[in-house]
Scaffold this motif. Sequence first.
Motif, PDB file in Angstrom:
ATOM      1  N   VAL A 150      18.718 -25.300  -0.907  1.00 46.28           N
ATOM      2  CA  VAL A 150      18.820 -25.161  -2.360  1.00 46.28           C
ATOM      3  C   VAL A 150      19.792 -26.185  -2.904  1.00 46.28           C
ATOM      4  O   VAL A 150      20.933 -26.282  -2.436  1.00 46.28           O
ATOM      5  CB  VAL A 150      19.284 -23.745  -2.772  1.00 46.28           C
ATOM      6  N   ALA A 151      19.333 -26.955  -3.862  1.00 43.87           N
ATOM      7  CA  ALA A 151      20.202 -27.897  -4.562  1.00 43.87           C
ATOM      8  C   ALA A 151      20.405 -27.384  -5.980  1.00 43.87           C
ATOM      9  O   ALA A 151      19.445 -27.107  -6.687  1.00 43.87           O
ATOM     10  CB  ALA A 151      19.567 -29.284  -4.594  1.00 43.87           C
ATOM     11  N   VAL A 152      21.643 -27.239  -6.339  1.00 48.53           N
ATOM     12  CA  VAL A 152      21.975 -26.899  -7.716  1.00 48.53           C
ATOM     13  C   VAL A 152      22.761 -28.073  -8.263  1.00 48.53           C
ATOM     14  O   VAL A 152      23.942 -28.225  -8.012  1.00 48.53           O
ATOM     15  CB  VAL A 152      22.800 -25.609  -7.812  1.00 48.53           C
ATOM     16  N   SER A 153      22.088 -28.917  -8.975  1.00 50.64           N
ATOM     17  CA  SER A 153      22.744 -30.131  -9.459  1.00 50.64           C
ATOM     18  C   SER A 153      22.243 -30.471 -10.843  1.00 50.64           C
ATOM     19  O   SER A 153      21.267 -29.896 -11.334  1.00 50.64           O
ATOM     20  CB  SER A 153      22.477 -31.305  -8.512  1.00 50.64           C
ATOM     21  N   ALA A 154      22.880 -31.449 -11.454  1.00 48.69           N
ATOM     22  CA  ALA A 154      22.504 -31.843 -12.805  1.00 48.69           C
ATOM     23  C   ALA A 154      21.073 -32.357 -12.861  1.00 48.69           C
ATOM     24  O   ALA A 154      20.403 -32.223 -13.885  1.00 48.69           O
ATOM     25  CB  ALA A 154      23.459 -32.913 -13.308  1.00 48.69           C
ATOM     26  N   THR A 155      20.602 -32.932 -11.777  1.00 45.43           N
ATOM     27  CA  THR A 155      19.271 -33.530 -11.810  1.00 45.43           C
ATOM     28  C   THR A 155      18.160 -32.488 -11.843  1.00 45.43           C
ATOM     29  O   THR A 155      17.016 -32.836 -12.120  1.00 45.43           O
ATOM     30  CB  THR A 155      19.054 -34.443 -10.591  1.00 45.43           C
ATOM     31  N   GLN A 156      18.471 -31.231 -11.565  1.00 43.02           N
ATOM     32  CA  GLN A 156      17.417 -30.218 -11.498  1.00 43.02           C
ATOM     33  C   GLN A 156      17.153 -29.545 -12.828  1.00 43.02           C
ATOM     34  O   GLN A 156      16.226 -28.763 -12.959  1.00 43.02           O
ATOM     35  CB  GLN A 156      17.769 -29.163 -10.434  1.00 43.02           C
ATOM     36  N   PRO A 161      14.449 -34.951  -2.720  1.00 43.84           N
ATOM     37  CA  PRO A 161      13.962 -35.033  -1.338  1.00 43.84           C
ATOM     38  C   PRO A 161      12.988 -36.172  -1.063  1.00 43.84           C
ATOM     39  O   PRO A 161      12.771 -36.516   0.102  1.00 43.84           O
ATOM     40  CB  PRO A 161      13.280 -33.670  -1.128  1.00 43.84           C
ATOM     41  N   THR A 162      12.394 -36.767  -2.105  1.00 45.48           N
ATOM     42  CA  THR A 162      11.383 -37.797  -1.853  1.00 45.48           C
ATOM     43  C   THR A 162      11.875 -39.221  -2.117  1.00 45.48           C
ATOM     44  O   THR A 162      11.074 -40.157  -2.088  1.00 45.48           O
ATOM     45  CB  THR A 162      10.125 -37.535  -2.707  1.00 45.48           C
ATOM     46  N   TRP A 163      13.168 -39.405  -2.338  1.00 42.62           N
ATOM     47  CA  TRP A 163      13.620 -40.771  -2.623  1.00 42.62           C
ATOM     48  C   TRP A 163      13.517 -41.649  -1.369  1.00 42.62           C
ATOM     49  O   TRP A 163      13.405 -42.875  -1.465  1.00 42.62           O
ATOM     50  CB  TRP A 163      15.069 -40.773  -3.141  1.00 42.62           C
ATOM     51  N   ASN A 164      13.492 -41.044  -0.176  1.00 46.71           N
ATOM     52  CA  ASN A 164      13.511 -41.789   1.081  1.00 46.71           C
ATOM     53  C   ASN A 164      12.368 -41.382   2.004  1.00 46.71           C
ATOM     54  O   ASN A 164      12.559 -41.228   3.215  1.00 46.71           O
ATOM     55  CB  ASN A 164      14.840 -41.536   1.802  1.00 46.71           C
ATOM     56  N   THR A 165      11.166 -41.208   1.499  1.00 46.40           N
ATOM     57  CA  THR A 165      10.083 -40.664   2.319  1.00 46.40           C
ATOM     58  C   THR A 165       9.756 -41.547   3.519  1.00 46.40           C
ATOM     59  O   THR A 165       9.207 -41.055   4.513  1.00 46.40           O
ATOM     60  CB  THR A 165       8.805 -40.452   1.486  1.00 46.40           C
ATOM     61  N   HIS A 166      10.085 -42.820   3.464  1.00 46.30           N
ATOM     62  CA  HIS A 166       9.839 -43.689   4.625  1.00 46.30           C
ATOM     63  C   HIS A 166      10.738 -43.318   5.799  1.00 46.30           C
ATOM     64  O   HIS A 166      10.460 -43.687   6.945  1.00 46.30           O
ATOM     65  CB  HIS A 166      10.050 -45.156   4.243  1.00 46.30           C
ATOM     66  N   GLU A 167      11.818 -42.582   5.530  1.00 43.91           N
ATOM     67  CA  GLU A 167      12.731 -42.147   6.590  1.00 43.91           C
ATOM     68  C   GLU A 167      12.432 -40.745   7.102  1.00 43.91           C
ATOM     69  O   GLU A 167      13.022 -40.311   8.101  1.00 43.91           O
ATOM     70  CB  GLU A 167      14.175 -42.203   6.080  1.00 43.91           C
ATOM     71  N   TRP A 168      11.560 -40.023   6.435  1.00 48.05           N
ATOM     72  CA  TRP A 168      11.179 -38.707   6.941  1.00 48.05           C
ATOM     73  C   TRP A 168      10.632 -38.851   8.364  1.00 48.05           C
ATOM     74  O   TRP A 168      10.016 -39.861   8.720  1.00 48.05           O
ATOM     75  CB  TRP A 168      10.083 -38.100   6.077  1.00 48.05           C
ATOM     76  N   ASP A 169      10.850 -37.824   9.161  1.00 50.91           N
ATOM     77  CA  ASP A 169      10.382 -37.883  10.551  1.00 50.91           C
ATOM     78  C   ASP A 169      10.060 -36.480  11.029  1.00 50.91           C
ATOM     79  O   ASP A 169      10.424 -35.482  10.385  1.00 50.91           O
ATOM     80  CB  ASP A 169      11.453 -38.526  11.439  1.00 50.91           C
ATOM     81  N   ASN A 202      15.281 -35.533   8.175  1.00 48.97           N
ATOM     82  CA  ASN A 202      15.662 -36.547   7.174  1.00 48.97           C
ATOM     83  C   ASN A 202      15.126 -36.277   5.775  1.00 48.97           C
ATOM     84  O   ASN A 202      14.911 -37.209   4.996  1.00 48.97           O
ATOM     85  CB  ASN A 202      15.228 -37.957   7.613  1.00 48.97           C
ATOM     86  N   VAL A 203      14.900 -35.006   5.443  1.00 48.03           N
ATOM     87  CA  VAL A 203      14.489 -34.651   4.083  1.00 48.03           C
ATOM     88  C   VAL A 203      15.729 -34.194   3.325  1.00 48.03           C
ATOM     89  O   VAL A 203      16.293 -33.141   3.630  1.00 48.03           O
ATOM     90  CB  VAL A 203      13.430 -33.526   4.079  1.00 48.03           C
ATOM     91  N   PRO A 204      16.208 -34.954   2.351  1.00 50.68           N
ATOM     92  CA  PRO A 204      17.419 -34.565   1.621  1.00 50.68           C
ATOM     93  C   PRO A 204      17.188 -33.304   0.789  1.00 50.68           C
ATOM     94  O   PRO A 204      16.060 -33.010   0.379  1.00 50.68           O
ATOM     95  CB  PRO A 204      17.705 -35.764   0.709  1.00 50.68           C
ATOM     96  N   VAL A 205      18.259 -32.575   0.542  1.00 47.48           N
ATOM     97  CA  VAL A 205      18.149 -31.385  -0.291  1.00 47.48           C
ATOM     98  C   VAL A 205      17.947 -31.797  -1.746  1.00 47.48           C
ATOM     99  O   VAL A 205      17.083 -31.276  -2.431  1.00 47.48           O
ATOM    100  CB  VAL A 205      19.411 -30.509  -0.144  1.00 47.48           C
ATOM    101  N   ARG A 206      18.746 -32.733  -2.199  1.00 47.86           N
ATOM    102  CA  ARG A 206      18.612 -33.235  -3.567  1.00 47.86           C
ATOM    103  C   ARG A 206      17.711 -34.473  -3.551  1.00 47.86           C
ATOM    104  O   ARG A 206      17.844 -35.331  -2.704  1.00 47.86           O
ATOM    105  CB  ARG A 206      19.972 -33.596  -4.143  1.00 47.86           C
ATOM    106  N   GLU A 255       4.493 -27.698   5.927  1.00 48.28           N
ATOM    107  CA  GLU A 255       5.797 -27.843   6.578  1.00 48.28           C
ATOM    108  C   GLU A 255       6.921 -28.233   5.615  1.00 48.28           C
ATOM    109  O   GLU A 255       8.095 -28.074   5.947  1.00 48.28           O
ATOM    110  CB  GLU A 255       5.699 -28.894   7.682  1.00 48.28           C
ATOM    111  N   VAL A 256       6.567 -28.713   4.442  1.00 48.20           N
ATOM    112  CA  VAL A 256       7.566 -29.090   3.449  1.00 48.20           C
ATOM    113  C   VAL A 256       7.011 -28.793   2.060  1.00 48.20           C
ATOM    114  O   VAL A 256       5.838 -29.034   1.792  1.00 48.20           O
ATOM    115  CB  VAL A 256       7.916 -30.598   3.515  1.00 48.20           C
ATOM    116  N   THR A 257       7.869 -28.280   1.193  1.00 47.91           N
ATOM    117  CA  THR A 257       7.516 -28.131  -0.227  1.00 47.91           C
ATOM    118  C   THR A 257       8.475 -29.040  -1.000  1.00 47.91           C
ATOM    119  O   THR A 257       9.520 -28.597  -1.457  1.00 47.91           O
ATOM    120  CB  THR A 257       7.675 -26.675  -0.693  1.00 47.91           C
ATOM    121  N   PRO A 258       8.137 -30.319  -1.148  1.00 46.84           N
ATOM    122  CA  PRO A 258       9.091 -31.292  -1.678  1.00 46.84           C
ATOM    123  C   PRO A 258       9.345 -31.210  -3.173  1.00 46.84           C
ATOM    124  O   PRO A 258      10.171 -31.932  -3.703  1.00 46.84           O
ATOM    125  CB  PRO A 258       8.433 -32.637  -1.344  1.00 46.84           C
TER     126      PRO A 258
END
Length: 571
Positions: free
Chosen positions: A306-312, A561-569, A555-559, A280-283
């Motif tokens: 899709v996130a296109v950012s400096a962190t990628q 995505p795993t910084w807040n896994t406790h908030e995933w639902d 609650n899975v952020p685009v950029r 269901e997710v490819t984090p």
Amino acid sequence: MRAARHRAVVGLVAVLFLAACAAPQAPGAAQADRSGTATSSAPKRLTAALTGDPPTFSYRFNPGGVVPGIDRLEEFLNSGLTVEDDQGLRRAQLAEGVPTVENGLWKLFPDGRMETTWTITSGATWHDGAPLTTDDLLFAAEVEQDREMPLVRSIAFDSVDRIEVTDARTLTIQWSRPFIWADAAFSGPAGVGFAFPLPQHLLQRPYAENKAGFLDLPYWTHEFVGTGPYQVKEFVPASHIILTANDRYALGRPRIDEIELKIIPDWETLAANVLAGEVEVTPGGRITLEWAAQVRDQWRDGHMEVAVSATQGWFALFPQFLTPNPPIVTNLQFRRALVHAIDRQQLADNLMGSAVPPALSAIAPSDPEYRAIEGNIVRYDFDPRRAMEMIENLGYSRGPDGLFRDAGGQQLSVEVRTIVAETQQKLMLSTVDFWKQAGINAEPATIPLQLARDSEQYATHPGFLIVRNPAHVRGLSGLHSSRSPVPENRFTGNNYGRYKSEEFDRLLDTLFVTIPMQEEMQILGQIVRHMTENLNVIGLVFNPDPILVSNRVQNVPVRRPTWNTHEWDVR
């Protein structure tokens, strides 16, 4: 990321940039906002996928550093004192607050020294119930500074004078000089974080008794004990990892009770699992935009982000400067000719679906600092004719087969090496093709999967190595000559070309201790000019980071995505 925070800090030295000058959250508000206990009677379950089989669950203690998804995996299992969110802001995680000048936890002194004070939040524990204490933080700092450990030592420690413990929850770092990411101490797993907490009560004894076998402990996989929102229930290598919610998590019990992480390196198999509703997710895991788009077009129950950012990151060529073969690799005119021979815009259009621009510098256009340094970029237009003229001026002439040879008739050949990942393979073959069209006998070489974690394979490439590298200010630290992978440090380090320049090292050293924004941007501009003039690293394209998310997942952020896994639902 950092530009927004530059504006927030004023005080001791003109206009200051501090990496986390966002106002601290009110403790009560943060806790209330982040807690979320499952309310339905049936347990909530989710299935996600990793595309790499992790040899360890720790990003930092992963010497090869090439298995995709380990950084994302560790964020399920481990939390630091702070974390960088999907907007690039640093938030308190297991600390009571992020040190800032405003809250008095980050102090700057007239002689250039600093201090940052940390207090562990009340109730923070390890998965086994042991409290997280300052002993764990000190132990992490000790291990990470140990040069016998096969890991990349953070540059932060070059500025640390000492660490003073107040009590079991509070300590202060005394800094001998400014360091712009001082607020990332005891955090991770990737980025500028350093001294990510380690459980002293479990690891100190085996560390003291057998450093050589330290990374072989079962602790690093199926017996992993962290501080994060999920803990390991079951690990079957090459198959799956089952995680269960950590009832003791300091920020509140996760909303999902159980997460299965399937290990699926084969993309056809992964696509079939996604379309069948089995994933269901490819984090994370460095999946390509082309593949993700194909799956999205067939997936009625989910979507692609899709996130296109400096962190990628960016894909770049590292020329070999220490042991080049042929020696002309170190010739600047030759490298400039090679860049003129590559149509980087075509690479961005054909391989990245025009979702990202060509990588003309190490700073991504999405980075707030880009506008300040854009004028320092030395540009090389696609011009094969000019490339060939420059090579002829080096004493080479083209033979009947169209390939250059030296005066002795020796063919001009260079190796282009990379790993088996699809995007890197396409970039390698495209680069080889461009160079052959310009008369260079470019030869592709692939690091086999069984050697993917062998750091020596990357360090000792004879010509050019294509790798995915950070594309932001903090990623520049890996290009310092002290980060060159050599036998003496067991080939650890991200300066894959092993480039050494006193001027470049001085600029990097100055950058990381310069806090006023205007001065920092001037130095950053000089670094960008040095890199694009001297081509110690040659950018190809920036890298989009697509993820696939089921419509029932929330609650899975685009950029990041795993910084807040406790908030995933899940719905």
